[in-house]
Write a protein that holds these residues in place. Structure first.
Motif, mmCIF file in Angstrom:
data_model
loop_
_atom_site.group_PDB
_atom_site.id
_atom_site.type_symbol
_atom_site.label_atom_id
_atom_site.label_comp_id
_atom_site.label_asym_id
_atom_site.label_seq_id
_atom_site.Cartn_x
_atom_site.Cartn_y
_atom_site.Cartn_z
ATOM 1 N N SER A 84 0.835 -1.198 0.000
ATOM 2 C CA SER A 84 0.000 0.000 0.000
ATOM 3 C C SER A 84 0.875 1.255 0.000
ATOM 4 N N HIS A 85 1.954 1.203 0.798
ATOM 5 C CA HIS A 85 2.857 2.358 0.865
ATOM 6 C C HIS A 85 3.545 2.594 -0.479
ATOM 7 N N GLU A 86 4.092 1.500 -1.053
ATOM 8 C CA GLU A 86 4.837 1.631 -2.304
ATOM 9 C C GLU A 86 3.944 2.060 -3.464
ATOM 10 N N PHE A 87 2.686 1.658 -3.423
ATOM 11 C CA PHE A 87 1.785 1.963 -4.530
ATOM 12 C C PHE A 87 1.111 3.325 -4.354
ATOM 13 N N LYS A 88 0.784 3.650 -3.096
ATOM 14 C CA LYS A 88 0.028 4.876 -2.835
ATOM 15 C C LYS A 88 0.895 6.126 -2.964
ATOM 16 N N THR A 89 2.141 6.031 -2.489
ATOM 17 C CA THR A 89 3.009 7.216 -2.461
ATOM 18 C C THR A 89 3.194 7.861 -3.828
ATOM 19 N N VAL A 148 -0.129 9.535 -5.070
ATOM 20 C CA VAL A 148 -0.410 10.808 -4.390
ATOM 21 C C VAL A 148 0.505 11.906 -4.927
ATOM 22 N N SER A 149 1.758 11.545 -5.165
ATOM 23 C CA SER A 149 2.723 12.522 -5.681
ATOM 24 C C SER A 149 2.321 12.998 -7.074
ATOM 25 N N VAL A 150 1.951 12.059 -7.950
ATOM 26 C CA VAL A 150 1.539 12.414 -9.311
ATOM 27 C C VAL A 150 0.305 13.313 -9.276
ATOM 28 N N ARG A 151 -0.658 12.945 -8.451
ATOM 29 C CA ARG A 151 -1.887 13.736 -8.361
ATOM 30 C C ARG A 151 -1.599 15.147 -7.855
ATOM 31 N N GLY A 152 -0.753 15.243 -6.853
ATOM 32 C CA GLY A 152 -0.451 16.546 -6.281
ATOM 33 C C GLY A 152 0.240 17.481 -7.263
ATOM 34 N N ASP A 205 9.089 16.588 -14.390
ATOM 35 C CA ASP A 205 10.120 15.565 -14.143
ATOM 36 C C ASP A 205 9.743 14.673 -12.961
ATOM 37 N N ILE A 206 9.174 15.287 -11.918
ATOM 38 C CA ILE A 206 8.750 14.505 -10.757
ATOM 39 C C ILE A 206 7.640 13.541 -11.148
ATOM 40 N N ILE A 207 6.680 14.014 -11.942
ATOM 41 C CA ILE A 207 5.582 13.155 -12.392
ATOM 42 C C ILE A 207 6.115 11.998 -13.226
ATOM 43 N N ILE A 208 7.064 12.276 -14.102
ATOM 44 C CA ILE A 208 7.655 11.224 -14.939
ATOM 45 C C ILE A 208 8.380 10.190 -14.066
ATOM 46 N N THR A 209 9.149 10.682 -13.071
ATOM 47 C CA THR A 209 9.883 9.780 -12.175
ATOM 48 C C THR A 209 8.937 8.881 -11.387
ATOM 49 N N GLU A 210 7.878 9.478 -10.820
ATOM 50 C CA GLU A 210 6.920 8.697 -10.044
ATOM 51 C C GLU A 210 6.148 7.719 -10.928
ATOM 52 N N SER A 211 5.871 8.125 -12.165
ATOM 53 C CA SER A 211 5.183 7.219 -13.101
ATOM 54 C C SER A 211 6.068 6.028 -13.441
ATOM 55 N N ARG A 266 8.319 4.845 -11.493
ATOM 56 C CA ARG A 266 8.349 4.027 -10.283
ATOM 57 C C ARG A 266 7.141 3.105 -10.218
ATOM 58 N N LEU A 267 5.969 3.651 -10.544
ATOM 59 C CA LEU A 267 4.756 2.823 -10.582
ATOM 60 C C LEU A 267 4.856 1.739 -11.646
ATOM 61 N N ALA A 268 5.386 2.106 -12.795
ATOM 62 C CA ALA A 268 5.535 1.133 -13.883
ATOM 63 C C ALA A 268 6.492 0.016 -13.488
#
Length: 355
Positions: free
Chosen positions: A146-151, A154-158, A178-184, A186-188
């Motif tokens: 939940s932590h790894e997936f939610k973080t 939330v970052s992308v949405r923010g 760049d932050i959105i790309i990095t977090e995306s 990470r999710l991928a």
């Protein structure tokens, strides 16, 4: 072997003694009853009845029939009574099993006296301990996932909401993108790791086997990971024998990628990683050693469990899927993987594959 035989005999002796006690008790009661009946002249064991007492056969047979019935009833009653006592330990195990089925993994069973029952008690307690550990791990798995997936979500949405602000400078806009790309990414990566592990967990036979140079594949993996270990000024010592291995090249690639990535993540800056590959008789042995913080005994037990992370603070990036994937692939290849580690002295992972 002697201890096992002793335990087996102990149960056999217990059962023999149980039957012996029942028979002796029944015999004593029967003998006493017969002696009493003879003393009261109800039955006679001195010889056959006189010719003129033929009519008394019924008198002699009826008490014997009654005596026989009493013996059967007495023997059955004694057996039932002692059986209830003898089966009490089994009932305790059954009651404890029902509690475990209800989710209570703290229950313990202590049985003494009989070898097999002591062994059953020890095995049951070990089982409940493992189940308790698995339940804890399951809870940790849910929390970690939940932590790894939610973080990142939330970052992308923010940051996506911030991008709607027209007053942002171009520099801020690029930073948020760049932050959105990095977090995306990470999710991928997380999704890809979960799918890869799920794929190989359901695989039973390694497909598309072909001979290839295992040492060359490991060299290519080390070169591929160069940006990561170079960024931490890590020295990689490599000693690889020429080894031709017949297997699935894409499958085995995951082993070296994950083990090397794991060693780099936990190595200190300016550290050292030793990698060796040797062929001994009918075995191929790959060893990778890092000089990181090492692991305690508890972490070594669970290091190959899905989503387990010894670093609960999450200071080191990871999802707890790399090592479970390594273990599953090695098992598919008919090999084994194990770890040796001490806190503060680094870790050594060894992969053994059959030739």
């Amino acid at each position: 072997m002697r201890e096992f035989i002793k335990k087996r005999l102990s149960l056999a002796i217990t059962l023999v003694m149980f039957v012996f006690v029942v028979l002796v008790a029944t015999f004593l009661v029967i003998g006493g009853s017969v002696a009493l009946l003879q003393h009261l002249d109800i039955i006679s064991l001195s010889g056959p009845p006189a010719p003129n007492t033929r009519g008394n056969n019924g008198k002699h047979l009826f008490p014997l029939f009654i005596l026989f019935s009493l013996c059967v009833l007495l023997g059955t009653s004694l057996t039932a009574f002692f059986s209830k006592k003898a089966l009490n330990p089994i009932r305790r195990v059954i009651d404890a099993t029902h509690k475990v089925a209800g989710g209570d993994f703290s229950v313990k069973v202590e049985i003494k006296g009989i070898g097999e029952l002591e062994e059953l008690s020890a095995s049951f307690n070990k089982m409940t301990q493992e189940l308790s550990s698995i339940e804890t791990l399951r809870s940790d798995f849910v929390n970690n996932f939940s932590h790894e997936f939610k973080t990142p979500i939330v970052s992308v949405r923010g940051f996506a909401k911030l991008l709607k602000d027209n007053n942002l400078t171009e520099e801020e806009r690029q930073e948020y993108l760049d932050i959105i790309i990095t977090e995306s990414e990470r999710l991928a990566a997380l999704s890809n790791n979960v799918l890869t592990l799920s794929k190989y967990e359901n695989l039973k036979i390694v497909p598309d086997k072909a001979p290839f140079r295992l040492d060359e594949q490991i060299r290519r993996t080390i070169v591929l990971m160069d940006p990561k270990w170079s960024a931490k000024d890590i020295t990689v010592n490599v000693e690889l024998d020429k080894v031709i291995y017949r297997g699935n090249e894409d499958l085995t690639q995951h082993i070296w990628l994950n083990l090397l990535d794991n060693a780099i993540k936990f190595s200190y800056r300016g550290g050292l990683i030793n990698i060796t590959l040797v062929k001994v008789n009918d075995e191929i042995r790959f060893v990778i050693q890092d000089g990181g913080p090492g692991m305690d005994s508890h972490s070594q037990i669970h290091i190959f469990d899905k989503f387990y992370q010894a670093d609960t603070s999450h200071t080191v990036k990871g999802y707890g899927l790399g090592l479970p994937l390594v273990k599953r692939i090695v098992e598919l290849c008919g090999g084994d993987v194990y770890v040796q580690s001490n806190t503060g002295k680094g870790s050594i992972f060894t992969v053994v594959l059959p030739c």
